[in-house]
Design a protein around this motif. Structure first.
Motif, mmCIF file in Angstrom:
data_model
loop_
_atom_site.group_PDB
_atom_site.id
_atom_site.type_symbol
_atom_site.label_atom_id
_atom_site.label_comp_id
_atom_site.label_asym_id
_atom_site.label_seq_id
_atom_site.Cartn_x
_atom_site.Cartn_y
_atom_site.Cartn_z
ATOM 1 N N THR A 294 -64.995 34.347 -77.599
ATOM 2 C CA THR A 294 -66.316 34.341 -76.792
ATOM 3 C C THR A 294 -66.502 35.484 -75.960
ATOM 4 N N GLY A 295 -65.514 36.375 -75.673
ATOM 5 C CA GLY A 295 -65.285 37.531 -74.988
ATOM 6 C C GLY A 295 -66.348 38.515 -75.562
ATOM 7 N N LYS A 296 -67.530 38.967 -74.680
ATOM 8 C CA LYS A 296 -68.341 39.737 -75.273
ATOM 9 C C LYS A 296 -68.137 41.297 -75.086
ATOM 10 N N GLU A 297 -67.137 41.658 -74.372
ATOM 11 C CA GLU A 297 -66.678 43.152 -74.422
ATOM 12 C C GLU A 297 -65.661 43.370 -75.233
ATOM 13 N N TYR A 298 -64.788 42.412 -76.030
ATOM 14 C CA TYR A 298 -64.232 42.628 -77.097
ATOM 15 C C TYR A 298 -64.417 43.410 -77.945
ATOM 16 N N ASP A 299 -63.811 44.726 -78.225
ATOM 17 C CA ASP A 299 -64.162 45.537 -79.465
ATOM 18 C C ASP A 299 -63.044 45.660 -80.339
ATOM 19 N N CYS A 300 -61.916 45.500 -79.952
ATOM 20 C CA CYS A 300 -60.939 45.710 -80.968
ATOM 21 C C CYS A 300 -59.638 44.489 -81.136
ATOM 22 N N ILE A 301 -59.092 44.049 -81.738
ATOM 23 C CA ILE A 301 -57.992 43.114 -81.911
ATOM 24 C C ILE A 301 -56.762 43.642 -82.722
ATOM 25 N N VAL A 302 -55.692 43.744 -81.941
ATOM 26 C CA VAL A 302 -54.378 44.250 -82.568
ATOM 27 C C VAL A 302 -53.382 42.986 -83.010
#
Length: 321
Positions: A83-91
């Motif tokens: 749900t995080g709108k500002e999340y751009d990348c996940i490692v």
């Protein structure tokens, strides 16, 4: 923009550091979800390393990288990643890649953009298995990936040259090994040729795997060069590990004299064919035909070791999914 990653970080081992470093190198602000003590109590087996101590270790490492970061408590597996709108990348690691795909699926259903998934390769311990907190807790490796318990290796062969070659090659990677010979494997082939060589090496490795860390099958045989109808002696090594992963390696090949090839086609193995022509028995357990032909500039033990080393090469740099 924000790059996220999550974990327990019970031990800040080299694999964890690579994940954190990769997150920082995205150039985004980094948010680390750190599992709470309550979550670990219910879901993990990682001992009693308190949240604050784990938080301090992660923070100190990120500070050493000059990162802009935030560490937040993680009370569920996904946290607010869906749900995080500002999340751009996940490692993620290769192990958690599928979970990141599921998170992105949920984000799409929530009307959000999917995150870029950055997969960081495993960091390999000296035994060529990935470093993990579980392995550290179980006392198999230390926090730097050095093996504590001996690496148990089985070899299905009656030839001491092969046993010694396994010891030599594996000990060049690992400081603590135990090699056990299994002489019970029997083959109906006098001298395998072509794909039979690979098949028998595989069967040898499977035969001795049982509960060992690694099992090694080594077979030598003739491969035909169809362009000039000559035959080459090549060693094949198959290495199977406790997880069922199989890797294969081959030695250099050398051309076998036609007189010996004719005898092999009549049913003799290469050592027996050599004995018939030269009157010398058991060359396959000593310098090998290659030693005779090269005036011992190259020995059979060299080719066996080369095939084993080449079978281990794919394990040195794990591939991404």
């Amino acid at each position: 923009m924000i790059t996220i990653l999550g974990g327990t970080f019970a031990f800040l081992h080299p694999g964890h550091k690579e994940l954190l470093k990769a997150a920082v190198q995205t150039g985004n602000r980094v948010v680390v979800g750190l599992t709470t003590d309550e979550y670990l109590e219910e879901n993990k087996r990682y001992g009693k390393v308190p949240y604050e101590e784990r938080r301090r270790r992660v923070a100190e490492y990120l500070e050493s990288l000059g990162a802009e970061f935030e560490i937040v408590p993680l009370t569920s597996r996904e946290g607010n990643s869906m749900t995080g709108k500002e999340y751009d990348c996940i490692v993620v690691s290769r192990e958690t890649y599928s979970r990141a795909e599921k998170i992105n699926g949920a984000r799409k259903r929530n009307g959000l953009e999917p995150m870029r998934i950055l997969v960081v390769p495993y960091v390999i311990a000296e035994d060529l298995f990935p470093i993990s907190s579980t392995r550290i807790i179980e006392g198999e490796i230390d926090e730097d990936g050095r093996r504590i318990k001996p690496v148990r290796i089985a070899v299905a062969t009656g030839n001491s040259l092969k046993v010694e070659a396994v010891k030599t090659v594996f000990s060049s990677f690992m400081s603590n090994i135990s090699v056990e010979q299994n002489s019970e494997f029997n083959t109906e082939e006098n001298q395998p040729m072509g794909d039979q060589v690979i098949e028998l090496a595989y069967e040898r490795a499977i035969f001795s795997l049982k509960d060992y860390d690694y099992s090694v099958g080594i077979e030598a045989g003739l491969f035909r060069n169809r362009f000039n109808d000559t035959y080459y002696d090549v060693h094949c090594a198959v290495v199977i590990d406790r997880n069922g992963e199989l890797t294969t390696g081959f030695s250099s090949g050398f051309q076998v004299p036609e007189s010996l090839v004719r005898e092999v086609k009549r049913g003799l193995d290469l050592s027996s064919a050599f004995e018939k022509h030269q009157g010398t028995a058991g060359i396959g357990a000593r310098e090998g035909l290659v030693g005779f032909l090269s005036d011992e500039r190259v020995l059979r033990s060299d080719l066996i070791a080369e095939s084993i080393r080449n079978a281990l090469i794919p394990r040195m740099k794990p591939l991404l999914p």
